[in-house]
Design a protein around this motif. Structure first.
Motif, PDB file in Angstrom:
ATOM      1  N   CYS A 171     -19.337  57.677  51.809  1.00  0.00           N
ATOM      2  CA  CYS A 171     -18.074  56.926  51.732  1.00  0.00           C
ATOM      3  C   CYS A 171     -18.268  55.563  52.396  1.00  0.00           C
ATOM      4  O   CYS A 171     -19.193  55.377  53.180  1.00  0.00           O
ATOM      5  CB  CYS A 171     -16.946  57.679  52.440  1.00  0.00           C
ATOM      6  N   ALA A 172     -17.381  54.638  52.084  1.00  0.00           N
ATOM      7  CA  ALA A 172     -17.483  53.301  52.669  1.00  0.00           C
ATOM      8  C   ALA A 172     -16.100  52.661  52.715  1.00  0.00           C
ATOM      9  O   ALA A 172     -15.188  53.064  51.998  1.00  0.00           O
ATOM     10  CB  ALA A 172     -18.439  52.426  51.860  1.00  0.00           C
ATOM     11  N   ASP A 173     -15.995  51.648  53.584  1.00  0.00           N
ATOM     12  CA  ASP A 173     -14.714  50.944  53.732  1.00  0.00           C
ATOM     13  C   ASP A 173     -14.976  49.491  54.102  1.00  0.00           C
ATOM     14  O   ASP A 173     -16.127  49.062  54.223  1.00  0.00           O
ATOM     15  CB  ASP A 173     -13.847  51.630  54.793  1.00  0.00           C
ATOM     16  N   ARG A 174     -13.892  48.743  54.280  1.00  0.00           N
ATOM     17  CA  ARG A 174     -13.999  47.306  54.523  1.00  0.00           C
ATOM     18  C   ARG A 174     -14.697  46.990  55.837  1.00  0.00           C
ATOM     19  O   ARG A 174     -15.337  45.943  55.966  1.00  0.00           O
ATOM     20  CB  ARG A 174     -12.598  46.665  54.506  1.00  0.00           C
ATOM     21  N   THR A 175     -14.523  47.856  56.839  1.00  0.00           N
ATOM     22  CA  THR A 175     -15.189  47.669  58.125  1.00  0.00           C
ATOM     23  C   THR A 175     -15.664  49.024  58.639  1.00  0.00           C
ATOM     24  O   THR A 175     -15.072  50.064  58.306  1.00  0.00           O
ATOM     25  CB  THR A 175     -14.251  47.055  59.186  1.00  0.00           C
ATOM     26  N   PRO A 176     -16.698  49.052  59.467  1.00  0.00           N
ATOM     27  CA  PRO A 176     -17.115  50.318  60.083  1.00  0.00           C
ATOM     28  C   PRO A 176     -16.011  50.961  60.908  1.00  0.00           C
ATOM     29  O   PRO A 176     -15.913  52.197  60.956  1.00  0.00           O
ATOM     30  CB  PRO A 176     -18.303  49.900  60.961  1.00  0.00           C
ATOM     31  N   ALA A 177     -15.183  50.140  61.563  1.00  0.00           N
ATOM     32  CA  ALA A 177     -14.112  50.698  62.393  1.00  0.00           C
ATOM     33  C   ALA A 177     -13.109  51.483  61.544  1.00  0.00           C
ATOM     34  O   ALA A 177     -12.677  52.578  61.922  1.00  0.00           O
ATOM     35  CB  ALA A 177     -13.411  49.578  63.159  1.00  0.00           C
ATOM     36  N   LEU A 178     -12.709  50.923  60.398  1.00  0.00           N
ATOM     37  CA  LEU A 178     -11.793  51.643  59.501  1.00  0.00           C
ATOM     38  C   LEU A 178     -12.429  52.938  59.007  1.00  0.00           C
ATOM     39  O   LEU A 178     -11.783  53.989  58.979  1.00  0.00           O
ATOM     40  CB  LEU A 178     -11.426  50.763  58.311  1.00  0.00           C
ATOM     41  N   HIS A 179     -13.679  52.861  58.614  1.00  0.00           N
ATOM     42  CA  HIS A 179     -14.405  54.028  58.136  1.00  0.00           C
ATOM     43  C   HIS A 179     -14.420  55.120  59.202  1.00  0.00           C
ATOM     44  O   HIS A 179     -14.027  56.266  58.949  1.00  0.00           O
ATOM     45  CB  HIS A 179     -15.822  53.593  57.770  1.00  0.00           C
ATOM     46  N   ASP A 180     -14.844  54.770  60.403  1.00  0.00           N
ATOM     47  CA  ASP A 180     -15.010  55.769  61.458  1.00  0.00           C
ATOM     48  C   ASP A 180     -13.688  56.343  61.925  1.00  0.00           C
ATOM     49  O   ASP A 180     -13.572  57.557  62.146  1.00  0.00           O
ATOM     50  CB  ASP A 180     -15.753  55.148  62.645  1.00  0.00           C
ATOM     51  N   SER A 181     -12.668  55.499  62.079  1.00  0.00           N
ATOM     52  CA  SER A 181     -11.383  55.999  62.582  1.00  0.00           C
ATOM     53  C   SER A 181     -10.713  56.928  61.580  1.00  0.00           C
ATOM     54  O   SER A 181     -10.126  57.955  61.957  1.00  0.00           O
ATOM     55  CB  SER A 181     -10.447  54.835  62.943  1.00  0.00           C
ATOM     56  N   ASN A 182     -10.833  56.620  60.302  1.00  0.00           N
ATOM     57  CA  ASN A 182     -10.227  57.487  59.294  1.00  0.00           C
ATOM     58  C   ASN A 182     -10.989  58.799  59.142  1.00  0.00           C
ATOM     59  O   ASN A 182     -10.382  59.859  58.945  1.00  0.00           O
ATOM     60  CB  ASN A 182     -10.115  56.753  57.964  1.00  0.00           C
ATOM     61  N   LEU A 183     -12.308  58.754  59.252  1.00  0.00           N
ATOM     62  CA  LEU A 183     -13.064  59.998  59.233  1.00  0.00           C
ATOM     63  C   LEU A 183     -12.704  60.877  60.422  1.00  0.00           C
ATOM     64  O   LEU A 183     -12.563  62.102  60.283  1.00  0.00           O
ATOM     65  CB  LEU A 183     -14.561  59.705  59.234  1.00  0.00           C
ATOM     66  N   ALA A 184     -12.535  60.276  61.590  1.00  0.00           N
ATOM     67  CA  ALA A 184     -12.168  61.052  62.772  1.00  0.00           C
ATOM     68  C   ALA A 184     -10.813  61.727  62.586  1.00  0.00           C
ATOM     69  O   ALA A 184     -10.631  62.903  62.934  1.00  0.00           O
ATOM     70  CB  ALA A 184     -12.158  60.154  64.011  1.00  0.00           C
ATOM     71  N   ASP A 185      -9.868  61.003  62.009  1.00  0.00           N
ATOM     72  CA  ASP A 185      -8.537  61.583  61.827  1.00  0.00           C
ATOM     73  C   ASP A 185      -8.537  62.645  60.730  1.00  0.00           C
ATOM     74  O   ASP A 185      -7.877  63.690  60.859  1.00  0.00           O
ATOM     75  CB  ASP A 185      -7.536  60.478  61.491  1.00  0.00           C
ATOM     76  N   LEU A 186      -9.270  62.408  59.648  1.00  0.00           N
ATOM     77  CA  LEU A 186      -9.404  63.428  58.615  1.00  0.00           C
ATOM     78  C   LEU A 186     -10.018  64.699  59.186  1.00  0.00           C
ATOM     79  O   LEU A 186      -9.549  65.818  58.916  1.00  0.00           O
ATOM     80  CB  LEU A 186     -10.275  62.916  57.468  1.00  0.00           C
ATOM     81  N   ASP A 187     -11.063  64.539  59.975  1.00  0.00           N
ATOM     82  CA  ASP A 187     -11.752  65.694  60.536  1.00  0.00           C
ATOM     83  C   ASP A 187     -10.855  66.468  61.497  1.00  0.00           C
ATOM     84  O   ASP A 187     -10.982  67.690  61.630  1.00  0.00           O
ATOM     85  CB  ASP A 187     -13.015  65.239  61.248  1.00  0.00           C
ATOM     86  N   ALA A 188      -9.954  65.780  62.143  1.00  0.00           N
ATOM     87  CA  ALA A 188      -9.050  66.442  63.085  1.00  0.00           C
ATOM     88  C   ALA A 188      -7.976  67.262  62.390  1.00  0.00           C
ATOM     89  O   ALA A 188      -7.561  68.310  62.906  1.00  0.00           O
ATOM     90  CB  ALA A 188      -8.383  65.389  63.988  1.00  0.00           C
TER      91      ALA A 188
END
Length: 203
Positions: A171-188
């Motif tokens: 997966c990819a997004d506009r910034t690494p921060a958006l990518h990582d924060s959304n993955l963290a919330d999805l995983d939670a």
């Protein structure tokens, strides 16, 4: 008045893998993967390469692969309010120049391409009934963008009774921060976020 607060076990349970996975490739089209596209990502190549590995593994073991694209009627008659919120979506109109809706990777023979108008691949489409008809119980999610259509699709996968496994490297997004924060919330809360080697092993 007392306030209910989550305790340590409130989040981060695991959905795990079922017996019948399918790969869904969400909106991996030129609008995102071409750097000069309307939604051009800064570094799409790793996600494209990881998605290709997932698709190859699924095909080799006979698991379904499903693709999604966004497409609007000429004049954006079916774009609703979404195109007002995100005007760049007009690039997916059938009469729009640029062919930005073309898939970056090529679907194989017989692999469904689901046409959608909104973020989730399930909303207003036949995806859920197609997957249930194929006996799928686990949905391996790849594509773009992590914070948008990937997130919406993974969340709805859970709502429809599938085990969503979102592959971090695919997966990819506009910034690494958006990518990582959304993955963290999805995983939670809504999905299992897994690394590529784990997903390949299950496929």
């Amino acid at each position: 008045m007392s306030v209910l607060r989550p305790h340590g076990s409130a989040f981060s349970g695991r959905l795990g893998w079922g017996r019948a996975p399918a790969v869904v490739v969400v909106d991996l089209v030129r609008a995102y993967t071409d750097r000069d596209g309307p939604f051009g990502l800064p570094d799409p190549e790793p996600a494209v390469a990881a998605t290709q590995l997932l698709v190859d593994a699924a095909r080799a073991d006979g698991h379904p692969v499903v693709w999604t694209v966004v497409r609007y009627a000429p004049g954006l008659a079916d774009a609703g309010l979404f195109v007002h919120k995100v005007p760049a979506l007009a690039c997916f109109g059938e009469d729009a120049p640029g062919h930005w809706g073309e898939l970056t990777l090529k679907p194989g023979a017989g692999e469904p391409v689901v046409v959608k108008q909104y973020a989730s691949a399930f909303f207003g489409t036949t995806l859920a009934s197609t997957l249930h008809g194929l006996g799928v119980d686990t949905l391996v999610v790849a594509g773009v963008s992590t914070s948008g259509c990937v997130r919406a699709t993974a969340t709805d996968a859970l709502n429809y009774g599938f085990r969503p496994q979102v592959v971090r490297q695919a997966c990819a997004d506009r910034t690494p921060a958006l990518h990582d924060s959304n993955l963290a919330d999805l995983d939670a809360k809504y999905a299992d976020v897994v690394d590529l080697p784990e997903a390949l092993a299950h496929l």
